[in-house]
Design a protein around this motif. Structure first.
Motif, PDB file in Angstrom:
ATOM      1  N   ILE A   1      32.487 -19.897 -17.463  1.00  0.00           N
ATOM      2  CA  ILE A   1      32.431 -20.743 -16.264  1.00  0.00           C
ATOM      3  C   ILE A   1      33.742 -20.677 -15.487  1.00  0.00           C
ATOM      4  CG2 ILE A   1      32.335 -23.149 -15.501  1.00  0.00           C
ATOM      5  CD1 ILE A   1      30.285 -23.635 -17.734  1.00  0.00           C
ATOM      6  N   GLU A   2      34.853 -20.750 -16.225  1.00  0.00           N
ATOM      7  CA  GLU A   2      36.160 -20.685 -15.564  1.00  0.00           C
ATOM      8  C   GLU A   2      36.324 -19.357 -14.834  1.00  0.00           C
ATOM      9  OE1 GLU A   2      40.737 -21.900 -16.717  1.00  0.00           O
ATOM     10  OE2 GLU A   2      39.446 -21.030 -18.254  1.00  0.00           O
ATOM     11  N   ARG A   3      35.858 -18.306 -15.430  1.00  0.00           N
ATOM     12  CA  ARG A   3      35.934 -16.983 -14.801  1.00  0.00           C
ATOM     13  C   ARG A   3      35.100 -16.937 -13.517  1.00  0.00           C
ATOM     14  NH1 ARG A   3      33.867 -11.544 -17.977  1.00  0.00           N
ATOM     15  NH2 ARG A   3      33.615 -10.148 -16.169  1.00  0.00           N
ATOM     16  N   ILE A   4      33.939 -17.568 -13.542  1.00  0.00           N
ATOM     17  CA  ILE A   4      33.042 -17.535 -12.385  1.00  0.00           C
ATOM     18  C   ILE A   4      33.628 -18.294 -11.201  1.00  0.00           C
ATOM     19  CG2 ILE A   4      30.779 -18.325 -11.553  1.00  0.00           C
ATOM     20  CD1 ILE A   4      29.782 -17.826 -14.488  1.00  0.00           C
ATOM     21  N   ILE A   5      34.295 -19.413 -11.463  1.00  0.00           N
ATOM     22  CA  ILE A   5      34.762 -20.254 -10.361  1.00  0.00           C
ATOM     23  C   ILE A   5      36.264 -20.136 -10.107  1.00  0.00           C
ATOM     24  CG2 ILE A   5      32.909 -21.893 -10.840  1.00  0.00           C
ATOM     25  CD1 ILE A   5      34.972 -23.792 -12.013  1.00  0.00           C
ATOM     26  N   GLU A   6      36.934 -19.182 -10.750  1.00  0.00           N
ATOM     27  CA  GLU A   6      38.394 -19.123 -10.670  1.00  0.00           C
ATOM     28  C   GLU A   6      38.916 -18.915  -9.247  1.00  0.00           C
ATOM     29  OE1 GLU A   6      39.813 -15.981 -13.125  1.00  0.00           O
ATOM     30  OE2 GLU A   6      38.507 -14.453 -12.246  1.00  0.00           O
ATOM     31  N   ASP A   7      38.146 -18.261  -8.385  1.00  0.00           N
ATOM     32  CA  ASP A   7      38.607 -18.016  -7.021  1.00  0.00           C
ATOM     33  C   ASP A   7      37.997 -18.981  -6.006  1.00  0.00           C
ATOM     34  OD1 ASP A   7      40.233 -15.854  -7.767  1.00  0.00           O
ATOM     35  OD2 ASP A   7      38.536 -14.465  -7.712  1.00  0.00           O
ATOM     36  N   PHE A   8      37.264 -19.984  -6.481  1.00  0.00           N
ATOM     37  CA  PHE A   8      36.645 -20.940  -5.577  1.00  0.00           C
ATOM     38  C   PHE A   8      37.701 -21.873  -4.987  1.00  0.00           C
ATOM     39  CE2 PHE A   8      32.009 -21.116  -7.318  1.00  0.00           C
ATOM     40  CZ  PHE A   8      31.942 -19.734  -7.230  1.00  0.00           C
ATOM     41  N   ASP A   9      37.443 -22.360  -3.808  1.00  0.00           N
ATOM     42  CA  ASP A   9      38.333 -23.332  -3.174  1.00  0.00           C
ATOM     43  C   ASP A   9      38.338 -24.628  -3.987  1.00  0.00           C
ATOM     44  OD1 ASP A   9      39.298 -25.475  -1.350  1.00  0.00           O
ATOM     45  OD2 ASP A   9      39.361 -23.825   0.103  1.00  0.00           O
ATOM     46  N   GLN A  10      39.514 -25.224  -4.169  1.00  0.00           N
ATOM     47  CA  GLN A  10      39.672 -26.426  -4.983  1.00  0.00           C
ATOM     48  C   GLN A  10      38.779 -27.563  -4.499  1.00  0.00           C
ATOM     49  OE1 GLN A  10      41.319 -26.921  -7.796  1.00  0.00           O
ATOM     50  NE2 GLN A  10      40.786 -29.087  -7.904  1.00  0.00           N
ATOM     51  N   GLN A  11      38.561 -27.662  -3.206  1.00  0.00           N
ATOM     52  CA  GLN A  11      37.769 -28.773  -2.687  1.00  0.00           C
ATOM     53  C   GLN A  11      36.315 -28.716  -3.161  1.00  0.00           C
ATOM     54  OE1 GLN A  11      36.851 -28.738   1.558  1.00  0.00           O
ATOM     55  NE2 GLN A  11      37.479 -26.576   1.692  1.00  0.00           N
ATOM     56  N   TYR A  12      35.852 -27.521  -3.531  1.00  0.00           N
ATOM     57  CA  TYR A  12      34.485 -27.377  -4.008  1.00  0.00           C
ATOM     58  C   TYR A  12      34.355 -27.570  -5.521  1.00  0.00           C
ATOM     59  CZ  TYR A  12      33.791 -25.342   0.629  1.00  0.00           C
ATOM     60  OH  TYR A  12      33.749 -25.150   1.981  1.00  0.00           O
ATOM     61  N   THR A  13      35.450 -27.369  -6.227  1.00  0.00           N
ATOM     62  CA  THR A  13      35.393 -27.441  -7.693  1.00  0.00           C
ATOM     63  C   THR A  13      35.924 -28.751  -8.268  1.00  0.00           C
ATOM     64  OG1 THR A  13      37.562 -26.383  -7.903  1.00  0.00           O
ATOM     65  CG2 THR A  13      35.627 -24.939  -7.882  1.00  0.00           C
ATOM     66  N   SER A  14      36.520 -29.601  -7.431  1.00  0.00           N
ATOM     67  CA  SER A  14      37.194 -30.800  -7.940  1.00  0.00           C
ATOM     68  C   SER A  14      36.241 -31.721  -8.703  1.00  0.00           C
ATOM     69  CB  SER A  14      37.860 -31.566  -6.793  1.00  0.00           C
ATOM     70  OG  SER A  14      36.899 -31.972  -5.836  1.00  0.00           O
ATOM     71  N   LYS A  15      34.999 -31.879  -8.229  1.00  0.00           N
ATOM     72  CA  LYS A  15      34.050 -32.766  -8.912  1.00  0.00           C
ATOM     73  C   LYS A  15      33.671 -32.214 -10.291  1.00  0.00           C
ATOM     74  CE  LYS A  15      32.023 -34.888  -4.798  1.00  0.00           C
ATOM     75  NZ  LYS A  15      30.789 -35.127  -4.012  1.00  0.00           N
ATOM     76  N   PHE A  16      33.595 -30.876 -10.395  1.00  0.00           N
ATOM     77  CA  PHE A  16      33.300 -30.276 -11.693  1.00  0.00           C
ATOM     78  C   PHE A  16      34.436 -30.534 -12.667  1.00  0.00           C
ATOM     79  CE2 PHE A  16      34.193 -26.632 -14.479  1.00  0.00           C
ATOM     80  CZ  PHE A  16      33.096 -26.727 -15.329  1.00  0.00           C
ATOM     81  N   TRP A  17      35.682 -30.316 -12.227  1.00  0.00           N
ATOM     82  CA  TRP A  17      36.820 -30.513 -13.127  1.00  0.00           C
ATOM     83  C   TRP A  17      36.952 -31.985 -13.521  1.00  0.00           C
ATOM     84  CZ3 TRP A  17      38.091 -26.491 -15.526  1.00  0.00           C
ATOM     85  CH2 TRP A  17      38.183 -25.243 -14.914  1.00  0.00           C
ATOM     86  N   THR A  18      36.679 -32.879 -12.583  1.00  0.00           N
ATOM     87  CA  THR A  18      36.732 -34.304 -12.911  1.00  0.00           C
ATOM     88  C   THR A  18      35.688 -34.656 -13.961  1.00  0.00           C
ATOM     89  OG1 THR A  18      37.548 -34.886 -10.704  1.00  0.00           O
ATOM     90  CG2 THR A  18      36.513 -36.646 -11.985  1.00  0.00           C
ATOM     91  N   ALA A  19      34.480 -34.130 -13.795  1.00  0.00           N
ATOM     92  CA  ALA A  19      33.419 -34.376 -14.782  1.00  0.00           C
ATOM     93  C   ALA A  19      33.803 -33.822 -16.145  1.00  0.00           C
ATOM     94  CB  ALA A  19      32.110 -33.755 -14.295  1.00  0.00           C
ATOM     95  N   LEU A  20      34.439 -32.652 -16.167  1.00  0.00           N
ATOM     96  CA  LEU A  20      34.848 -32.044 -17.428  1.00  0.00           C
ATOM     97  C   LEU A  20      35.935 -32.873 -18.102  1.00  0.00           C
ATOM     98  CD1 LEU A  20      34.022 -29.546 -19.050  1.00  0.00           C
ATOM     99  CD2 LEU A  20      35.910 -28.304 -17.972  1.00  0.00           C
ATOM    100  N   GLU A  21      36.823 -33.470 -17.311  1.00  0.00           N
ATOM    101  CA  GLU A  21      37.847 -34.355 -17.864  1.00  0.00           C
ATOM    102  C   GLU A  21      37.200 -35.579 -18.508  1.00  0.00           C
ATOM    103  OE1 GLU A  21      40.621 -35.322 -14.824  1.00  0.00           O
ATOM    104  OE2 GLU A  21      41.436 -33.294 -14.672  1.00  0.00           O
ATOM    105  N   HIS A  22      36.145 -36.087 -17.904  1.00  0.00           N
ATOM    106  CA  HIS A  22      35.441 -37.233 -18.482  1.00  0.00           C
ATOM    107  C   HIS A  22      34.794 -36.867 -19.815  1.00  0.00           C
ATOM    108  CE1 HIS A  22      34.987 -39.249 -14.274  1.00  0.00           C
ATOM    109  NE2 HIS A  22      36.189 -39.406 -14.794  1.00  0.00           N
TER     110      HIS A  22
END
Length: 275
Positions: free
Chosen positions: A74-95
């Motif tokens: 998953i990290e490999r797939i989204i590594e070049d994505f803009d942070q504004q699009y991935t922030s909700k995913f990373w927040t959910a993963l932190e939870h």
């Protein structure tokens, strides 16, 4: 075993998959050893979301090793994505208990979950000291039995001091672990001789458990003196393994949880002497 990554978090990633390609998604998962689930009944208007879901269904989300591989994909797939699009995913993963390196932004190992309830720690004036010993113990229990045993003793000692401080009970730097643990149990009316109330707190079963709790503190202290860190030794202990580390860690968790849960309980017997 519960899933280590929630369905909601996986759904966040599935939504992000629309900004990737079928080839990138499939390659990332297959390089980590995951083929798509050809028996999946999931259907989506986006072939990219569908591809992501079919591959995620091949992952055992309760298995730490498989989850680690899936998250690398998953990290490999989204590594070049803009942070504004991935922030909700990373927040959910932190939870879900994961964290990222603040400098490199790379995904780190799953942050260990505390064996203590959030409300138990939030009751403390300064829970950071307990959390630091928990992190140290979690980090050592599967890799360094000597350090884990030493850390288990330190967690009990720290918890006893935190309890005594919060209750305004004095102690000295010369007090032993057993003395501190005994005083903490007595201050919380958790000594078996004090269990004289009606109801479960005065039952024979509780008295037996409280007596065992004192034995836990004594046992961990003796185990640390014989095998744990904190003493300079002329040779490595023989026969020490992960099961001894887990025994010490779980014993420390049990004793500390008893202390901290009782300290936080508004109906605990010790409060009758302070009201």
């Amino acid at each position: 075993m519960p899933d280590l990554v929630s369905k909601g978090t996986r759904g966040r990633f599935r939504d992000l998959a629309t900004d990737s390609t079928v080839n990138v998604i499939a390659t990332a998962f297959q390089d980590e050893g995951f083929a798509p689930n050809y028996e999946s009944t999931y259907v989506d208007s986006s072939v990219r979301r569908q591809t992501a879901q079919h591959h995620m269904e091949s992952v055992n989300w309760a298995d730490e090793e498989q989850v680690a591989r899936a998250l690398r994909a998953i990290e490999r797939i989204i590594e070049d994505f803009d942070q504004q699009y991935t922030s909700k995913f990373w927040t959910a993963l932190e939870h879900d208990g994961y964290r990222r390196d603040p400098d490199t932004k790379r995904l780190l190992l799953r942050a260990p979950r505390s064996p203590f309830a959030d409300e138990t720690l939030s009751n403390l004036t300064d829970p950071s000291v307990i959390k630091s010993y928990l992190d140290r113990l979690h980090g050592a229990v599967d890799t360094d039995p000597e350090l884990a045993i030493g850390s288990a003793k330190e967690l009990i000692e720290s918890t006893a001091k935190v309890v005594l401080n919060q209750l305004g009970v004095t102690f000295t730097k010369d007090d032993t672990l057993v003395q501190l643990a005994t005083r903490a149990q007595e201050s919380l009316r958790l000594h078996p001789k004090q269990a004289k109330t009606d109801g479960p707190d005065g039952s024979t079963g509780i008295k037996s458990i409280l007596g065992g709790a004192l034995g836990i503190a004594t046992g961990v202290a003796e185990l640390r003196n014989a095998y744990g860190t904190g003493h300079g030794r002329d040779r490595r202990p023989k026969g020490l393994g992960p099961r001894h580390a887990h025994l010490a860690a779980n014993a420390a968790f049990l004793w500390c949880q008893l202390m901290l849960d009782t300290l936080a309980d508004p109906k605990a017997p010790w409060r009758r002497n302070t009201e």
